[in-house]
Design a protein around this motif. Structure first.
Motif, short mmCIF file in Angstrom:
data_model
loop_
_atom_site.label_atom_id
_atom_site.label_comp_id
_atom_site.label_asym_id
_atom_site.label_seq_id
_atom_site.Cartn_x
_atom_site.Cartn_y
_atom_site.Cartn_z
N LEU A 163 -14.57 6.62 -39.34
CA LEU A 163 -13.95 7.37 -40.42
C LEU A 163 -12.49 7.55 -40.06
CD1 LEU A 163 -14.04 9.02 -43.03
CD2 LEU A 163 -14.82 10.97 -41.67
N TYR A 168 -8.77 8.91 -41.06
CA TYR A 168 -8.30 10.04 -41.85
C TYR A 168 -6.94 10.49 -41.36
CZ TYR A 168 -9.37 12.96 -37.83
OH TYR A 168 -9.38 13.51 -36.58
N TRP A 215 -11.41 13.88 -46.34
CA TRP A 215 -12.11 13.25 -45.24
C TRP A 215 -13.26 14.14 -44.77
CZ3 TRP A 215 -12.89 14.64 -40.15
CH2 TRP A 215 -12.15 15.69 -39.65
N ALA A 257 -16.27 13.25 -46.87
CA ALA A 257 -16.82 11.97 -46.42
C ALA A 257 -17.56 12.15 -45.09
CB ALA A 257 -15.72 10.92 -46.28
N ASP A 258 -16.98 12.94 -44.19
CA ASP A 258 -17.60 13.20 -42.90
C ASP A 258 -18.97 13.87 -43.07
OD1 ASP A 258 -17.82 13.44 -40.06
OD2 ASP A 258 -17.08 15.49 -40.19
N LEU A 300 -21.38 11.23 -44.32
CA LEU A 300 -21.71 10.27 -43.27
C LEU A 300 -22.62 10.88 -42.22
CD1 LEU A 300 -18.25 8.51 -42.85
CD2 LEU A 300 -20.37 7.45 -43.68
N LEU A 314 -21.26 7.01 -35.30
CA LEU A 314 -20.14 7.51 -36.10
C LEU A 314 -18.96 7.87 -35.20
CD1 LEU A 314 -19.11 8.36 -38.90
CD2 LEU A 314 -20.27 10.56 -38.56
N TYR A 359 -14.37 8.41 -35.15
CA TYR A 359 -13.25 8.92 -35.94
C TYR A 359 -11.94 8.32 -35.43
CZ TYR A 359 -16.80 12.25 -37.23
OH TYR A 359 -17.97 12.81 -37.67
N SER A 408 -6.78 8.19 -46.94
CA SER A 408 -7.80 9.04 -46.34
C SER A 408 -8.75 9.55 -47.40
CB SER A 408 -7.11 10.22 -45.65
OG SER A 408 -8.05 11.09 -45.09
N PRO A 409 -10.03 9.42 -47.17
CA PRO A 409 -10.70 8.82 -46.03
C PRO A 409 -10.93 7.32 -46.24
CG PRO A 409 -12.34 9.85 -47.43
CD PRO A 409 -10.99 10.11 -48.06
N ILE A 458 -13.50 4.35 -44.73
CA ILE A 458 -14.74 4.18 -43.97
C ILE A 458 -14.84 2.72 -43.56
CG2 ILE A 458 -17.26 4.29 -44.06
CD1 ILE A 458 -15.60 6.47 -46.47
N ALA A 471 -13.74 11.08 -52.25
CA ALA A 471 -14.61 10.45 -51.25
C ALA A 471 -15.74 9.74 -51.99
CB ALA A 471 -15.17 11.50 -50.30
#
Length: 97
Positions: free
Chosen positions: A5, A7, A14, A17-18, A21, A33, A35, A52-53, A55, A86
């Motif tokens: 991810l 960002y 983000w 999205a986090d 995810l 995962l 970052y 941002s974000p 992936i 996102a």
């Protein structure tokens, strides 16, 4: 499967999205995962960061748009509910297979 991810701190999307995810990673032990903070224009250019974000799935932008500019900006996604900051949980799940 490696998910990164990307960002920058100035964009709150983000975090959405986090969260999504992390939900998927909790259901799939094959997901690792990670970052990547993009904090300068130079870093954005080096990473080919389109907002941002972002992936990355095994290093490839899962929602790539080659026409999008490289920039420190919030990215927009077209979701089932319209434009959003996102991808939806469904879109992420589909992108991860």
């Amino acid at each position: 499967m490696d998910i990164t991810l990307q960002y920058f701190d100035g964009c709150p999307n983000w975090l959405i999205a986090d969260e999504r995810l992390r939900l998927l990673a909790g259901e799939r032990p094959d997901i690792v995962l990670g970052y990547q903070l993009i904090d300068t224009v130079d870093a954005a250019e080096q990473a080919g960061f389109h907002g941002s974000p972002t992936i990355l799935v095994n290093g490839v932008d899962a929602f790539g748009d080659a026409s999008a500019p490289v920039a420190l900006a919030c990215r927009r996604y077209m979701t089932e509910a319209g434009p959003a900051g996102a991808p939806s949980l469904t879109q992420l799940s589909d992108a991860l297979g």
